[in-house]
Structure formats: C-alpha cells, structure tokens
Design an enzyme around this catalytic site. Structure first.
Site, PDB file in Angstrom:
ATOM      1  N   ASN A 100       0.850  -1.190   0.000  1.00  0.00           N
ATOM      2  CA  ASN A 100       0.000   0.000   0.000  1.00  0.00           C
ATOM      3  C   ASN A 100       0.889   1.244   0.000  1.00  0.00           C
ATOM      4  O   ASN A 100       2.051   1.189   0.416  1.00  0.00           O
ATOM      5  CB  ASN A 100      -0.888   0.002   1.254  1.00  0.00           C
ATOM      6  CG  ASN A 100      -1.860   1.167   1.264  1.00  0.00           C
ATOM      7  OD1 ASN A 100      -2.405   1.549   0.231  1.00  0.00           O
ATOM      8  ND2 ASN A 100      -2.057   1.767   2.427  1.00  0.00           N
TER       9      ASN A 100
ATOM     10  N   HIS B 223       0.829   5.179   1.498  1.00  0.00           N
ATOM     11  CA  HIS B 223       0.133   6.008   2.483  1.00  0.00           C
ATOM     12  C   HIS B 223       0.772   7.399   2.482  1.00  0.00           C
ATOM     13  O   HIS B 223       2.004   7.512   2.471  1.00  0.00           O
ATOM     14  CB  HIS B 223       0.259   5.360   3.868  1.00  0.00           C
ATOM     15  CG  HIS B 223      -0.472   6.112   4.936  1.00  0.00           C
ATOM     16  ND1 HIS B 223      -1.843   6.079   5.044  1.00  0.00           N
ATOM     17  CD2 HIS B 223      -0.023   6.940   5.914  1.00  0.00           C
ATOM     18  CE1 HIS B 223      -2.209   6.849   6.054  1.00  0.00           C
ATOM     19  NE2 HIS B 223      -1.121   7.385   6.593  1.00  0.00           N
TER      20      HIS B 223
ATOM     21  N   SER C 104       4.809   6.919   2.221  1.00  0.00           N
ATOM     22  CA  SER C 104       5.486   5.649   2.516  1.00  0.00           C
ATOM     23  C   SER C 104       4.819   4.511   1.770  1.00  0.00           C
ATOM     24  O   SER C 104       3.598   4.471   1.646  1.00  0.00           O
ATOM     25  CB  SER C 104       5.403   5.324   4.016  1.00  0.00           C
ATOM     26  OG  SER C 104       5.727   6.434   4.811  1.00  0.00           O
TER      27      SER C 104
HETATM   28  C1  GRF Z   1      -3.227   8.694  -2.236  1.00  0.00           C
HETATM   29  O1  GRF Z   1      -2.946   9.885  -1.563  1.00  0.00           O
HETATM   30  C2  GRF Z   1      -2.733   7.531  -1.441  1.00  0.00           C
HETATM   31  O2  GRF Z   1      -1.611   7.783  -0.673  1.00  0.00           O
HETATM   32  C3  GRF Z   1      -3.875   7.225  -0.524  1.00  0.00           C
HETATM   33  O3  GRF Z   1      -5.031   7.503  -1.276  1.00  0.00           O
HETATM   34  C4  GRF Z   1      -4.728   8.442  -2.315  1.00  0.00           C
HETATM   35  C5  GRF Z   1      -5.123   7.762  -3.596  1.00  0.00           C
HETATM   36  O4  GRF Z   1      -5.051   8.603  -4.715  1.00  0.00           O
HETATM   37  N1  GRF Z   1      -3.789   5.862  -0.044  1.00  0.00           N
HETATM   38  P1  GRF Z   1      -5.142   7.985  -6.183  1.00  0.00           P
HETATM   39  O5  GRF Z   1      -6.498   7.276  -6.266  1.00  0.00           O
HETATM   40  O6  GRF Z   1      -4.022   7.041  -6.360  1.00  0.00           O
HETATM   41  O7  GRF Z   1      -5.092   9.151  -7.110  1.00  0.00           O
END
Ligand code: GRF
Length: 319
Positions: free
Chosen positions: A107, A109, A136
């Site tokens: 994932n 984050h 991260s």
């Molecule tokens: C990103 O900021 C990611 O870190 C978080 O959710 C957001 C997703 O954005 N987990 P996208 O759908 O990839 O544009």
C-alpha cells in the site's frame, strides 16, 4: 531469457492516479512487474476508465456485495496475479484474505509512517506544525498502516499550505515513490545475490553447516569442516539454463523422475551433474515458496548429514 515479470493487480476506489503511475512504469521493458488487473470496490471509480483505455483487464466489483472478497480473490486467481498493490483502495482487508495473500499486498500512504496512520493525514500534519511530511510504501498487515515500510519520500510543508495543496504535492511524490519501491522490491526475485542470501540464511541455520564453493558455485556442506558433504548448491543460470535454482539431494532416481514429471516448471535434472541424485529446484520466480525451499534444504541436509546429527535432529523434532 528475461526474468519472469511479477503479475501485479492494483486495487483502487477512486481516481487511481497511483495506479496510473504504476501502469506507466510497467510500460518500461525493464520493469520487473506488469499490471495484470485493476480491480476495486466502486464500480464507477475513474481509475477503471483509464485502465480500460490502456487495455488493462478490470474488475468493477461492488464493495457492498457480501461476496465481494470472494469475488475479488477469484478474479485475482483467474488473472494469475502474484501480488497486490493498493492504490487509494478504501477498504479494510479482512484477515482471511490477508492470510491467503500473505506478504504479497502493498500500500501507499500519504505520510512518513509510522507517523499519521489512518485518515485526515494532511490536516493533522498542518495542525501539528510539521515542516516535513511525505509518503510511505508498506506491506499490508492486519494492523492499519503498520506493516513493514519498504520505502519513503520526504516532502517539504510550505508555510501557507492547506490540506489540499499539501495533498497535491505529496501525491506528486507518491507517483515517484510507488513505482520505484515496487521495481526495487520485485527485482530481487531474479537477483542471484538476493536469492543466495535467502538460501544461505536457511542452510546455515541447520546444525553443523558451512559455506564452501563447489566448482565455483556457492554451496553448503554438513559435517566436519574437512570432510563435510554438500547438501545444497546454488545454480546460477549454468550451462545455458535460464534459471536460478538450488540443487538439493533426493533419495534417488525414482523420486527425482516422479518430481520432475509432476511439476516440470519447478524441478529439473541438472545436466552438468550427470546421473546423480541432485535435483534442481527453481527459486527465481515471483511465486517461489520459500517455506518449500526450506523444507527441501532440511530434507537434503538429513540425507547428507552423519547419523549422529540426524539422530539428534530427530530427537529435537520429536519434541
Ligand atoms: C493517495 O494519496 C494515497 O496515498 C492514498 O489515497 C490516495 C489515492 O489517490 N492511499 P489515487 O487514487 O491514487 O489518485
């Protein structure tokens, strides 16, 4: 032959800009992963439209359906996914699903973990007066945003930042970070030096073992230093073979023939060793089961170890 690419499934719930970053990174011929599937829990998520325009298979699943997780699991299997990258996927993954994909879910984050797990990250960063934030990439485990961090990137916080301006800048950094971390991470599956370290750690954890080269190949022996017997040899694309493998001892020709017959993608007869009891076990696939490799090293060790050691080991195992 080129190394087998990791078949990566990307899970999205929204716009999917990180999915796009992974998708475009995977267009590079040298990228060790390919996008096998884009799936998610919101059928109308914008990310799907882009994936489809780029001819990537999609699964627009309904997160409200009680069979959602089973459907997802089956879809992943059907598309031969090796690993899963969550990219803005807004569902907590249940434990039984995590178990099935253990160690193979990643994932991204938008914080410097372990700081600011969960939601509303940017508001909290600004409220705390931090001057640096970031993103991260981590393993997904049952504890939210708490799995091992594989890589992070720092992003400066500007004095007049709002949660939105900070989020937008962190997102730019995410798009650099996610593909880079997964490239490095997946490249190791075909990296002979990484593979050697995995085998060495397991081989040397067995009683009375030492490392010693065999015809120039890294290898491991059991027994006294001067008269030990080889029980494992690293086979690094030898003699025109494509694969990195470990050679281990079988009980004999019959077992060897049966294994090769049952799973010719995994086992092979190492030509160079002639009609010996050594079998080759391929270890450079994204699907390599390291517990299975461990099992073979132990088995080979017990075939080669002197009786006084195997007796002790049997007594220890019986405990
Ligand atoms: C990103 O900021 C990611 O870190 C978080 O959710 C957001 C997703 O954005 N987990 P996208 O759908 O990839 O544009």
């Amino acid at each position: 032959m080129k190394a087998e690419r990791v078949r990566l499934a990307v899970l999205v719930s929204g716009r999917g800009s990180n999915m796009a970053a992974l998708l475009y990174a995977a267009k590079d011929d040298d990228c060790p992963f390919e996008i096998a599937l884009v799936a998610g829990n919101k059928p109308k998520a914008a990310g799907f439209d882009l994936a489809e325009a780029e001819h990537i298979p999609t699964a627009r699943l309904d997160g409200k359906d009680p069979t959602f997780w089973d459907q997802l699991d089956q879809t992943l299997e059907r598309h031969g996914a090796d690993a899963i990258a969550c990219a803005g996927f807004m569902r907590i993954i249940p434990d039984d699903f995590l178990d099935r994909w253990k160690g193979r879910i990643y994932n991204i984050h938008p914080s410097l973990l372990p700081a600011y797990k969960g939601t509303d990250v940017h508001q909290r960063v600004l409220a705390a007066g931090d001057t640096v934030s970031g993103a991260s990439v981590h393993h997904v485990t049952s504890e939210l945003d708490a799995g091992e961090v594989l890589g992070a990137i720092e992003v400066a916080v500007l004095p007049d930042d709002t949660p939105d301006t900070l989020a937008a800048r962190v997102l730019l950094a995410e798009h650099q970070l996610y593909p880079r971390v997964l490239r490095d991470h997946f490249a190791r599956f075909s990296d002979a030096a990484w593979i050697e370290r995995q085998i060495e750690a397991r081989a040397l954890s067995l009683p009375e073992t030492t490392a010693k080269t065999s015809h120039g190949a890294p290898a491991w022996r059991v027994g006294p230093k001067s008269s030990g017997k080889f029980f494992a040899i690293l086979w690094n694309r030898h003699h025109g073979e494509d694969h990195v493998a470990v050679l281990v001892k079988t009980s004999g020709q019959d077992e060897m023939a049966a294994l090769i017959d049952a799973d010719p993608d995994l086992y092979f007869r190492p030509a160079y060793y002639g009609p010996s009891d050594w079998i080759g076990l391929r270890v450079d696939s994204p699907r390599t089961d390291w517990d299975h490799v461990d099992h073979w090293l132990r088995k080979s060790w017990s075939i080669c170890a002197p009786a006084r050691l195997t007796k002790l080991q049997r007594a220890a195992d019986a405990f």
